[in-house]
Scaffold this motif. Structure first.
Motif, PDB file in Angstrom:
ATOM      1  N   ASN A  49       5.586  79.885 -48.874  1.00 35.52           N
ATOM      2  CA  ASN A  49       6.324  79.238 -49.876  1.00 35.52           C
ATOM      3  C   ASN A  49       6.861  79.581 -51.087  1.00 35.52           C
ATOM      4  N   HIS A  55       8.837  73.625 -47.013  1.00 33.12           N
ATOM      5  CA  HIS A  55       7.574  72.581 -46.881  1.00 33.12           C
ATOM      6  C   HIS A  55       8.501  71.805 -45.674  1.00 33.12           C
ATOM      7  N   GLU A  56       9.716  71.594 -45.896  1.00 34.48           N
ATOM      8  CA  GLU A  56      10.164  71.359 -44.156  1.00 34.48           C
ATOM      9  C   GLU A  56       9.975  72.360 -43.642  1.00 34.48           C
ATOM     10  N   PHE A  58       8.642  74.380 -42.653  1.00 36.12           N
ATOM     11  CA  PHE A  58       6.912  74.690 -42.667  1.00 36.12           C
ATOM     12  C   PHE A  58       6.506  73.668 -41.361  1.00 36.12           C
ATOM     13  N   SER A  59       6.999  72.086 -42.105  1.00 35.75           N
ATOM     14  CA  SER A  59       6.749  70.933 -40.914  1.00 35.75           C
ATOM     15  C   SER A  59       7.033  70.887 -39.752  1.00 35.75           C
ATOM     16  N   GLU A  60       8.367  71.364 -39.488  1.00 34.10           N
ATOM     17  CA  GLU A  60       8.920  71.755 -38.049  1.00 34.10           C
ATOM     18  C   GLU A  60       7.694  73.212 -37.274  1.00 34.10           C
ATOM     19  N   VAL A  62       4.970  73.140 -38.112  1.00 31.98           N
ATOM     20  CA  VAL A  62       3.780  72.968 -37.256  1.00 31.98           C
ATOM     21  C   VAL A  62       4.038  72.298 -36.140  1.00 31.98           C
ATOM     22  N   LYS A  63       4.405  71.371 -36.107  1.00 33.24           N
ATOM     23  CA  LYS A  63       4.714  70.420 -35.260  1.00 33.24           C
ATOM     24  C   LYS A  63       5.004  71.267 -33.726  1.00 33.24           C
ATOM     25  N   TYR A  88       1.123  71.508 -48.711  1.00 32.30           N
ATOM     26  CA  TYR A  88       1.336  72.086 -47.664  1.00 32.30           C
ATOM     27  C   TYR A  88      -0.108  71.537 -46.443  1.00 32.30           C
ATOM     28  N   GLN A  90      -1.094  68.152 -46.436  1.00 26.03           N
ATOM     29  CA  GLN A  90      -0.957  67.105 -45.621  1.00 26.03           C
ATOM     30  C   GLN A  90       0.340  67.512 -44.476  1.00 26.03           C
ATOM     31  N   LEU A  91       1.497  68.726 -44.257  1.00 22.16           N
ATOM     32  CA  LEU A  91       1.784  69.283 -43.382  1.00 22.16           C
ATOM     33  C   LEU A  91       0.920  69.223 -42.444  1.00 22.16           C
ATOM     34  N   GLY A  92      -0.202  70.363 -42.052  1.00 26.72           N
ATOM     35  CA  GLY A  92      -1.012  70.450 -41.618  1.00 26.72           C
ATOM     36  C   GLY A  92      -1.689  72.247 -41.953  1.00 26.72           C
TER      37      GLY A  92
END
Length: 221
Positions: A49, A55-56, A58-60, A62-63, A88, A90-92
């Motif tokens: 981080n 965090h955005e 990271f979200s991608e 994780v998916k 984080y 919450q984002l997985g």
């Protein structure tokens, strides 16, 4: 929600004991690096981080990993306070790593069954972290503390699981020294991802370095 719980993450780190530590502001590049590491046998990846809107990205990742790297546990690093850890998770994020030990982060992660690996620079800090439920502690900075610190700590506290980060290199001499000293796993950043390699999108190089590092680590364990 974390795809893998605390115990599963620790098992992955123990079986494939090299954890890449990486940040990039471009999600496509970060995803490509994660896939290259996965193809090289890595099963736990720490995205740091460190940049705006990290965090955005990271979200991608994780998916992406959920589809392309199904056994990869994605975690977040450079976390110093509970608000960031909660974001984080919450984002997985399956695990949280920090440069320091914050008992409030430990409380949050324990509540959610997420592994928290805090940065510790002394025997006392490792002890305090263990009391707070941290099964794996990060020795940081590794190049300052050295393998002798690991041996010294494990003598009176042999139950300790330690990950060393900072100054770890993908060489036989360096990795063997750490694992012979008794570390559970290592975190490796810039030495695994030379800037010119990432810029050239030489993902095969990264996969091969991961395989090589894992083979060295497993042989030395």
């Amino acid at each position: 929600m974390a795809k893998f719980d605390k115990l599963s993450v620790l098992v992955k780190m123990g079986q494939a004991p090299v954890v890449p530590v990486f940040y990039h502001s471009d999600a496509a590049t970060a995803c490509a690096v994660v896939k290259a590491c996965y193809d090289g046998g890595i099963r736990a990846f720490e995205f740091t981080n460190r940049g705006d809107f990290a965090h955005e990205v990271f979200s991608e990742i994780v998916k992406f990993a959920a589809k392309e790297c199904p056994e990869m546990a994605m975690g977040v690093g450079s976390v110093v306070e509970p608000a960031t850890a909660a974001l984080y998770i919450q984002l997985g994020a399956c695990f949280v790593v920090g440069p320091l030990f914050n008992p409030e982060v430990a409380r949050l992660c324990n509540r959610r069954g997420v592994a928290y690996t805090p940065g510790c620079g002394s025997v006392s800090e490792v002890g305090f972290a263990q009391e707070a439920g941290c099964d794996l502690c990060k020795l940081f900075p590794g190049d300052v503390l050295g393998p002798k610190f690991v041996k010294g700590l494990l003598a009176p506290m042999p139950w300790s699981k330690l990950m060393v980060t900072g100054g770890v290199e993908p060489s036989e001499e360096n990795l063997t020294a750490w694992f012979k000293a008794g570390v559970y796993c290592v975190g490796m950043g810039s030495k695994l991802f030379p800037k010119h390699i990432v810029e050239a999108a030489d993902w095969q190089y990264i996969s091969e370095k991961c395989k090589e590092s894992l083979n060295i680590a497993k042989a030395a364990k």
